[in-house]
Design an enzyme around this catalytic site. Structure first.
Site, PDB file in Angstrom:
ATOM      1  N   HIS A  22     -75.805  17.982 -13.671  1.00 24.77           N
ATOM      2  CA  HIS A  22     -76.286  16.661 -13.287  1.00 24.77           C
ATOM      3  C   HIS A  22     -76.045  15.638 -14.402  1.00 24.77           C
ATOM      4  CE1 HIS A  22     -78.658  17.766  -9.588  1.00 24.77           C
ATOM      5  NE2 HIS A  22     -78.358  18.956 -10.099  1.00 24.77           N
ATOM      6  N   ASP A 115     -80.974  10.020 -10.859  1.00 25.49           N
ATOM      7  CA  ASP A 115     -80.510  11.178 -10.099  1.00 25.49           C
ATOM      8  C   ASP A 115     -81.309  11.247  -8.799  1.00 25.49           C
ATOM      9  OD1 ASP A 115     -80.097  13.892  -9.180  1.00 25.49           O
ATOM     10  OD2 ASP A 115     -79.452  14.408 -11.212  1.00 25.49           O
ATOM     11  N   THR A 137     -75.292  13.571  -7.203  1.00 24.68           N
ATOM     12  CA  THR A 137     -74.399  14.447  -7.972  1.00 24.68           C
ATOM     13  C   THR A 137     -73.808  15.552  -7.102  1.00 24.68           C
ATOM     14  OG1 THR A 137     -76.254  15.853  -8.647  1.00 24.68           O
ATOM     15  CG2 THR A 137     -75.663  14.037 -10.121  1.00 24.68           C
ATOM     16  N   GLN A 335     -63.786  24.000 -19.933  1.00 27.36           N
ATOM     17  CA  GLN A 335     -63.225  24.190 -18.600  1.00 27.36           C
ATOM     18  C   GLN A 335     -62.077  23.238 -18.287  1.00 27.36           C
ATOM     19  OE1 GLN A 335     -65.563  25.715 -15.322  1.00 27.36           O
ATOM     20  NE2 GLN A 335     -65.227  23.793 -14.215  1.00 27.36           N
ATOM     21  N   HIS A 350     -67.576  29.463  -8.113  1.00 22.34           N
ATOM     22  CA  HIS A 350     -68.771  29.471  -7.268  1.00 22.34           C
ATOM     23  C   HIS A 350     -68.821  28.252  -6.348  1.00 22.34           C
ATOM     24  CE1 HIS A 350     -69.686  26.685 -10.414  1.00 22.34           C
ATOM     25  NE2 HIS A 350     -70.942  26.530 -10.103  1.00 22.34           N
ATOM     26  N   ASN A 354     -69.324  19.945  -9.261  1.00 27.19           N
ATOM     27  CA  ASN A 354     -68.554  19.495 -10.425  1.00 27.19           C
ATOM     28  C   ASN A 354     -67.275  20.310 -10.581  1.00 27.19           C
ATOM     29  OD1 ASN A 354     -70.269  17.442 -11.240  1.00 27.19           O
ATOM     30  ND2 ASN A 354     -71.531  18.797 -12.483  1.00 27.19           N
ATOM     31  N   SER A 355     -67.383  21.632 -10.491  1.00 29.30           N
ATOM     32  CA  SER A 355     -66.190  22.481 -10.611  1.00 29.30           C
ATOM     33  C   SER A 355     -65.208  22.195  -9.478  1.00 29.30           C
ATOM     34  CB  SER A 355     -66.585  23.956 -10.597  1.00 29.30           C
ATOM     35  OG  SER A 355     -67.224  24.311 -11.808  1.00 29.30           O
ATOM     36  N   ASP A 374     -75.474  24.217  -2.144  1.00 26.58           N
ATOM     37  CA  ASP A 374     -74.370  23.458  -1.532  1.00 26.58           C
ATOM     38  C   ASP A 374     -73.021  24.153  -1.656  1.00 26.58           C
ATOM     39  OD1 ASP A 374     -74.469  23.003  -4.358  1.00 26.58           O
ATOM     40  OD2 ASP A 374     -73.146  21.293  -4.129  1.00 26.58           O
ATOM     41  N   GLN A 375     -72.941  25.189  -2.492  1.00 31.84           N
ATOM     42  CA  GLN A 375     -71.659  25.849  -2.752  1.00 31.84           C
ATOM     43  C   GLN A 375     -71.036  26.402  -1.473  1.00 31.84           C
ATOM     44  OE1 GLN A 375     -72.803  28.818  -5.635  1.00 31.84           O
ATOM     45  NE2 GLN A 375     -73.709  27.276  -6.984  1.00 31.84           N
TER      46      GLN A 375
END
Length: 461
Positions: A22, A115, A137, A335, A350, A354-355, A374-375
């Site tokens: 976040h 947020d 986010t 990363q 996952h 962000n990823s 949410d993944q």
């Protein structure tokens, strides 16, 4: 005070939920605002600030508020339920104290960018006559689903074979966020994601870390409800438009990274030969899943970098650790540098937002292995909508077996379908850069936000 105020467009307090995933996007957005003449103060909780190793953001000031656990945050609280109850009580009080302190200084706040997980921050802002901007986010798609739950337009527990929501593909129950398809799991987090919308109608702006082309139908629908502005991808500029020359990393990491060792290891590997494996900063695998993943990586025959946090190392099979000649295991790594290295072949992820956004923005093919929240929905978008990856499907015990992992790696690295996925990934990379670069819609939205902020501040002062 009047002389001081003329030196900046407006003063924004930026308050992220105290977790790495976040803080990063809100900090990056803050840098974009600072570039445009906005004074930005990042507001952290005391316990969180103590854990941040890298504090590299010279254009932004920092203030802290209390979550009620200054000496350890969630770890001291003992449970998520206790932590959130305390934070939701203490946070508004200490944020109000900060606003009052700044009000008597030469730098009073004009706006709180908060947020969406912390809607009480908007109540504090409005109490003091400040402007308020909600910042999502997570993806607009996910928040669209949660909003339907909040409005009781999507009833729980789930009972239909499929669900059709505005702007989204048809979703099976198992493709909705885990808090819905496993109703009753993590009730505290469920309350947080649903209650994001409890006062959103009072927000002057709603900002989202996405870009229009990624979620066009959902964005169109939400723009009819809220003053929504997609402003993403909210990532370091040097990996996208390169307009902020010193912006090479997020600058507020809660984990120590060994960048040199990771990159040196990658430098010795053939182009497109390495699988990067990371499950983010929060989620953990079961011991059985860890073992299946380990042997799946080994049996694929590919080189791999696997991020295994200290708390997860005990789950690794000893015989695997002792003989991993084609793998590098690290507790954390840079990363973005890994994802842009020419040795990288694909990212086993996952599917945290962000990823996911980083992979989209950098043109990296994905193996989707979602765990929770949410993944699961992000994985659906990755595989069925954007077509930039394959899903590692779990069995009836909710374990992704080694054979599946091996098959997914080989499909991305060695097949015609893998080539098509790589081409799609490059297409999305180019679009992401266009949207955030000068004249792109995300860039225009940021410019419009700053102009409206300046206009509103002038009217108030």
């Amino acid at each position: 005070m009047e002389k001081e105020r003329k030196s900046y467009v407006a003063h924004c307090l930026v308050l992220p939920y105290p977790a790495q995933g976040h803080i990063n996007p809100m900090l990056q957005f803050s840098k974009r605002l600072a570039q445009r003449g906005v004074k930005v103060t990042l507001v952290t909780v005391v316990s969180n600030w103590k854990t941040i190793c890298d504090k590299n953001f010279t254009s932004i000031e920092v203030e802290s508020i209390s979550d009620g656990y200054d000496d350890g945050g969630l770890a001291v609280a003992g449970s998520l339920e206790v932590y959130m109850e305390t934070f939701w009580r203490v946070g508004p009080q200490t944020l109000a104290e900060l606003v009052q302190k700044l009000a008597s200084s030469s730098n009073p706040a004009d706006c709180v960018i908060y947020d969406a997980f912390l809607p009480w921050a908007l109540d504090v802002a409005k109490k003091f006559g400040l402007l308020g901007a909600c910042f999502f986010t997570q993806s607009c798609s996910t928040n669209n689903i949660y909003f339907h739950v909040y409005q009781k337009l999507l009833e729980l527990p789930l009972s239909k074979p499929e669900y059709s929501l505005p702007g989204l593909p048809t979703l099976a129950p198992g493709e909705l966020p885990s808090f819905l398809n496993k109703y009753g799991s993590y009730p505290e987090y469920f309350d947080v994601v649903v209650n994001q919308f409890c006062n959103i109608d009072k927000a002057d702006w709603v900002l989202a870390n996405t870009f229009y082309e990624l979620e066009p139908g959902v964005v169109d629908w939400l723009e009819n409800i809220w003053p929504l502005k997609p402003i993403g991808p909210s990532m370091p500029s040097m990996f996208l438009d390169k307009r902020l020359q010193d912006d090479k990393d997020y600058g507020a990491s809660m984990f120590n990274t060994n960048s040199e060792a990771c990159i040196k290891w990658l430098d010795d590997k053939p182009k497109g030969s390495v699988v990067y494996v990371s499950f983010g900063s929060m989620a953990g695998l079961s011991e059985e899943q860890t073992e299946e993943l380990a042997w799946g990586l080994r049996e694929s025959g590919s080189y791999f970098i696997w991020v295994v946090r200290d708390s997860e190392k005990r789950k690794l099979p000893k015989e695997f650790v002792d003989s991993s000649e084609k793998g590098l295991m690290v507790t954390w790594c840079p990363q973005l540098l890994v994802l842009t290295h020419e040795a990288l072949g694909c990212f086993l992820t996952h599917c945290g937002w962000n990823s996911t956004l980083e992979a989209v923005s950098l043109g990296v093919p994905l193996i989707a292995m979602p765990l929770w929240t949410d993944q699961i929905t992000n994985a659906k978008l990755i595989t069925n909508v954007w077509k930039i990856g394959v899903k590692a499907v779990a069995d009836e015990k909710e374990i992704v077996r080694r054979e599946t992992i091996k098959h997914c790696i080989k499909e991305i690295m060695e097949t015609e379908n893998g080539k098509e996925i790589k081409n799609n990934a490059i297409k999305w990379k180019n679009l992401a850069k266009i949207y955030v670069d000068e004249g792109g819609s995300s860039d225009k939205n940021i410019a419009e936000f700053v102009a409206a902020l300046a206009h509103s501040c002038a009217a108030l002062n």
